[in-house]
Scaffold this motif. Structure first.
Motif, PDB file in Angstrom:
ATOM      1  N   VAL A   1      32.780 -10.608  -6.148  1.00 17.03           N
ATOM      2  CA  VAL A   1      32.663  -9.163  -6.403  1.00 17.03           C
ATOM      3  C   VAL A   1      34.045  -8.504  -6.350  1.00 17.03           C
ATOM      4  N   MET A   2      34.835  -8.863  -5.353  1.00 16.59           N
ATOM      5  CA  MET A   2      36.164  -8.295  -5.210  1.00 16.59           C
ATOM      6  C   MET A   2      37.048  -8.639  -6.407  1.00 16.59           C
TER       7      MET A   2
ATOM      8  N   LEU B   1      23.323 -16.060 -15.874  1.00 16.16           N
ATOM      9  CA  LEU B   1      23.645 -15.689 -17.247  1.00 16.16           C
ATOM     10  C   LEU B   1      24.233 -16.850 -18.035  1.00 16.16           C
ATOM     11  N   LYS B   2      24.693 -17.885 -17.319  1.00 19.15           N
ATOM     12  CA  LYS B   2      25.169 -19.087 -17.989  1.00 19.15           C
ATOM     13  C   LYS B   2      24.026 -20.027 -18.352  1.00 19.15           C
ATOM     14  N   GLY B   3      22.822 -19.713 -17.886  1.00 18.39           N
ATOM     15  CA  GLY B   3      21.671 -20.506 -18.267  1.00 18.39           C
ATOM     16  C   GLY B   3      20.956 -21.227 -17.142  1.00 18.39           C
ATOM     17  N   TRP B   4      21.493 -21.139 -15.912  1.00 17.03           N
ATOM     18  CA  TRP B   4      20.806 -21.760 -14.780  1.00 17.03           C
ATOM     19  C   TRP B   4      19.529 -20.972 -14.470  1.00 17.03           C
ATOM     20  N   LYS B   5      18.457 -21.694 -14.150  1.00 14.77           N
ATOM     21  CA  LYS B   5      17.238 -21.040 -13.693  1.00 14.77           C
ATOM     22  C   LYS B   5      17.449 -20.508 -12.282  1.00 14.77           C
TER      23      LYS B   5
ATOM     24  N   LEU C   1      42.230  -3.485 -13.206  1.00  9.16           N
ATOM     25  CA  LEU C   1      43.625  -3.754 -13.564  1.00  9.16           C
ATOM     26  C   LEU C   1      43.804  -4.124 -15.032  1.00  9.16           C
ATOM     27  N   THR C   2      42.861  -4.877 -15.587  1.00 10.12           N
ATOM     28  CA  THR C   2      43.018  -5.386 -16.952  1.00 10.12           C
ATOM     29  C   THR C   2      41.929  -4.937 -17.916  1.00 10.12           C
ATOM     30  N   GLY C   3      40.847  -4.382 -17.376  1.00 12.68           N
ATOM     31  CA  GLY C   3      39.730  -3.993 -18.235  1.00 12.68           C
ATOM     32  C   GLY C   3      38.863  -5.166 -18.640  1.00 12.68           C
ATOM     33  N   LYS C   4      39.144  -6.349 -18.086  1.00  8.47           N
ATOM     34  CA  LYS C   4      38.374  -7.552 -18.412  1.00  8.47           C
ATOM     35  C   LYS C   4      37.653  -8.074 -17.177  1.00  8.47           C
ATOM     36  N   ARG C   5      36.543  -8.773 -17.416  1.00  8.19           N
ATOM     37  CA  ARG C   5      35.760  -9.349 -16.329  1.00  8.19           C
ATOM     38  C   ARG C   5      36.021 -10.847 -16.234  1.00  8.19           C
ATOM     39  N   VAL C   6      36.141 -11.337 -15.012  1.00  8.84           N
ATOM     40  CA  VAL C   6      36.333 -12.770 -14.782  1.00  8.84           C
ATOM     41  C   VAL C   6      34.992 -13.500 -14.888  1.00  8.84           C
ATOM     42  N   PHE C   7      33.960 -12.894 -14.356  1.00  8.65           N
ATOM     43  CA  PHE C   7      32.625 -13.490 -14.364  1.00  8.65           C
ATOM     44  C   PHE C   7      31.719 -12.701 -15.307  1.00  8.65           C
ATOM     45  N   ARG C   8      30.697 -13.351 -15.789  1.00  6.64           N
ATOM     46  CA  ARG C   8      29.752 -12.654 -16.660  1.00  6.64           C
ATOM     47  C   ARG C   8      29.064 -11.527 -15.914  1.00  6.64           C
ATOM     48  N   MET C   9      28.861 -11.758 -14.616  1.00  7.07           N
ATOM     49  CA  MET C   9      28.296 -10.715 -13.751  1.00  7.07           C
ATOM     50  C   MET C   9      28.546 -11.119 -12.319  1.00  7.07           C
TER      51      MET C   9
ATOM     52  N   ALA D   1       0.825  -1.214   0.000  1.00  6.65           N
ATOM     53  CA  ALA D   1       0.000   0.000   0.000  1.00  6.65           C
ATOM     54  C   ALA D   1       0.856   1.259   0.000  1.00  6.65           C
ATOM     55  N   LEU D   2       1.980   1.207   0.681  1.00  7.63           N
ATOM     56  CA  LEU D   2       2.886   2.366   0.732  1.00  7.63           C
ATOM     57  C   LEU D   2       3.778   2.458  -0.493  1.00  7.63           C
ATOM     58  N   LYS D   3       3.651   1.470  -1.394  1.00 10.66           N
ATOM     59  CA  LYS D   3       4.426   1.421  -2.635  1.00 10.66           C
ATOM     60  C   LYS D   3       5.928   1.411  -2.366  1.00 10.66           C
ATOM     61  N   ILE D   4       6.312   0.651  -1.331  1.00 10.05           N
ATOM     62  CA  ILE D   4       7.733   0.488  -1.015  1.00 10.05           C
ATOM     63  C   ILE D   4       8.221  -0.719  -1.807  1.00 10.05           C
ATOM     64  N   GLY D   5       8.477  -0.486  -3.093  1.00 16.81           N
ATOM     65  CA  GLY D   5       8.820  -1.578  -3.998  1.00 16.81           C
ATOM     66  C   GLY D   5      10.267  -1.580  -4.417  1.00 16.81           C
ATOM     67  N   GLN D   6      10.747  -2.758  -4.789  1.00 15.10           N
ATOM     68  CA  GLN D   6      12.125  -2.967  -5.191  1.00 15.10           C
ATOM     69  C   GLN D   6      12.353  -2.453  -6.610  1.00 15.10           C
ATOM     70  N   SER D   7      13.494  -1.786  -6.811  1.00 15.44           N
ATOM     71  CA  SER D   7      13.925  -1.422  -8.163  1.00 15.44           C
ATOM     72  C   SER D   7      14.941  -2.462  -8.619  1.00 15.44           C
ATOM     73  N   VAL D   8      14.946  -2.790  -9.902  1.00 13.05           N
ATOM     74  CA  VAL D   8      15.796  -3.854 -10.435  1.00 13.05           C
ATOM     75  C   VAL D   8      16.768  -3.278 -11.453  1.00 13.05           C
ATOM     76  N   ARG D   9      18.018  -3.737 -11.397  1.00  6.82           N
ATOM     77  CA  ARG D   9      19.052  -3.280 -12.320  1.00  6.82           C
ATOM     78  C   ARG D   9      18.709  -3.687 -13.754  1.00  6.82           C
ATOM     79  N   ASN D  10      18.876  -2.740 -14.681  1.00  3.35           N
ATOM     80  CA  ASN D  10      18.600  -3.028 -16.086  1.00  3.35           C
ATOM     81  C   ASN D  10      19.678  -3.884 -16.726  1.00  3.35           C
ATOM     82  N   ASP D  11      20.895  -3.862 -16.125  1.00  5.36           N
ATOM     83  CA  ASP D  11      22.005  -4.599 -16.719  1.00  5.36           C
ATOM     84  C   ASP D  11      22.096  -6.027 -16.185  1.00  5.36           C
ATOM     85  N   GLY D  12      21.148  -6.411 -15.346  1.00  5.89           N
ATOM     86  CA  GLY D  12      21.152  -7.756 -14.786  1.00  5.89           C
ATOM     87  C   GLY D  12      20.354  -8.713 -15.650  1.00  5.89           C
ATOM     88  N   PRO D  13      20.150  -9.942 -15.165  1.00 11.16           N
ATOM     89  CA  PRO D  13      19.337 -10.913 -15.898  1.00 11.16           C
ATOM     90  C   PRO D  13      17.958 -10.345 -16.190  1.00 11.16           C
TER      91      PRO D  13
END
Length: 361
Positions: free
Chosen positions: A305-306, A331-335, A314-322, A50-62
């Motif tokens: 995350v770290m 993002l690898k396909g697991w539900k 350091l390298t401009g590359k990501r180890v994980f997809r997210m 009722a108070l509209k205290i709702g979660q916002s979701v990242r657009n860059d996520g799944p």
């Protein structure tokens, strides 16, 4: 509260003395917290909606998470109220460890509440600044740990216990105890918060770890069991089993509403508080290393995350997809429910391994 009443009644009616047993009060605490959460939960969800205290979701996520936009958040307040009320009902209110854990948990919950409130009510995506959050976490943790450290009167209350070895204990001294305790409390507070990204992902491991810590607390507080199992005897620590039981009970009830698809999210108010609670109980019982083992899912999520941030800088590359790690597997396909249940199974294995340290020494 009720303990004092039952002790008074026990002078005339011996039957009431049964409530002096920590084991019984731990079970009753879990059931009480479960009942409070079940009763208050539906009303709280309606109120948040009722108070509209709702979660916002990242657009860059799944993309599957976009449907969760608007789901009520800050539901962790239900857990905190349930834990606090239950502990006050069944705990020994003259026990300094009980009060240290309660005040710390509520303090971290207030930090999370302010952060959530700014995000969902004031529409400030940053919420409470990282510096402010870190500062207040440090203040609360430092005060609680200093109180515990300066009340310690035996070396075993501040030494670092190494699992699997009966005679290996690393002297830390007061300052070392506070520093290690700070890493444990603040670290696990933020670790649980990072893990709380999927429906039910953080709360069930919290329940399992809290339940195991209840056993460690009971053993540490019992002089006979502590001597038999080769763990440090911490007088008064047994009462924390009631506190852990309350966390387990309220957490299970919250899972009822938080299971996929979630009706309510925990928010920072719950995640930060529960992580700090687990950390402080482990510090009091001198089981920091065991907590790292049992809470391995929280630890790995934080490390992901770290590693991701360090690698990108350091390298401009990501180890994980997210990052955190649970999003990588999505993002690898697991539900979503596959990720959650598999992380639960891993936590259960780690908790059992952690409990084995009680005997394998």
């Amino acid at each position: 509260m009720l303990l004092e009443i039952f002790q008074w009644l026990g002078r005339d009616v011996r039957t009431f003395n049964v409530f002096g047993y920590i084991t019984l009060r731990t079970v009753l605490a879990a059931l009480t917290a479960l009942s409070i959460s079940f009763i208050v939960g539906p009303w709280m969800i309606r109120k948040l909606t009722a108070l509209k205290i709702g979660q916002s979701v990242r657009n860059d996520g799944p993309q599957s998470h976009l449907v969760k936009t608007g789901t009520p958040t800050m539901g962790g307040a239900l857990i905190l109220v349930s834990v606090a009320v239950t502990t006050l009902i069944w705990g020994d209110l003259e026990n300094r460890y009980v009060w240290a854990c309660l005040v710390t948990t509520i303090g971290f919950g207030v930090i999370g509440w302010i952060d959530d409130y700014r995000k969902v009510v004031h529409k400030n995506s940053k919420g409470l600044s990282a510096k402010a959050k870190f500062f207040w976490q440090t203040v609360i943790a430092a005060v609680a740990l200093s109180y515990i450290a300066y009340r310690a009167n035996l070396p075993q209350q501040t030494d670092l216990i190494v699992p699997f070895f009966k005679t290996v204990a690393i002297p830390l001294g007061t300052l070392g105890f506070i520093i290690l305790g700070w890493f444990t409390v603040v670290g696990f507070s933020n670790a649980v918060n990072l893990t709380d990204g999927l429906d039910g992902l953080a709360i069930m491991p919290t329940v399992m770890v809290a339940s195991a810590l209840a056993i460690f607390a009971y053993v540490a507080g019992n002089k006979v069991f502590a001597a038999y199992l080769g763990v440090p005897h911490i007088a008064g620590a047994g009462e924390l089993a009631i506190f852990c039981g309350a966390i387990a009970g309220s957490g299970l009830a919250f899972l009822w509403f938080n299971a996929y698809p979630a009706e309510v999210f925990m928010g920072d108010v719950g995640a930060l508080a529960l992580g700090a609670a687990l950390g402080l109980v482990a510090v009091i019982c001198r089981q920091e290393i065991v907590l790292v083992i049992m809470g391995g899912v929280f630890v790995v999520e934080t490390l992901s995350v770290m590693i991701q941030v360090a690698s990108f800088k350091l390298t401009g590359k990501r180890v994980f997809r997210m990052a955190p790690l649970h999003h990588h597997y999505e993002l690898k396909g697991w539900k979503e429910n596959q990720v959650v249940v598999r992380f639960w199974i891993i936590t259960m294995m780690l908790v059992l391994f952690g409990l084995s340290t009680l005997k394998l020494r």
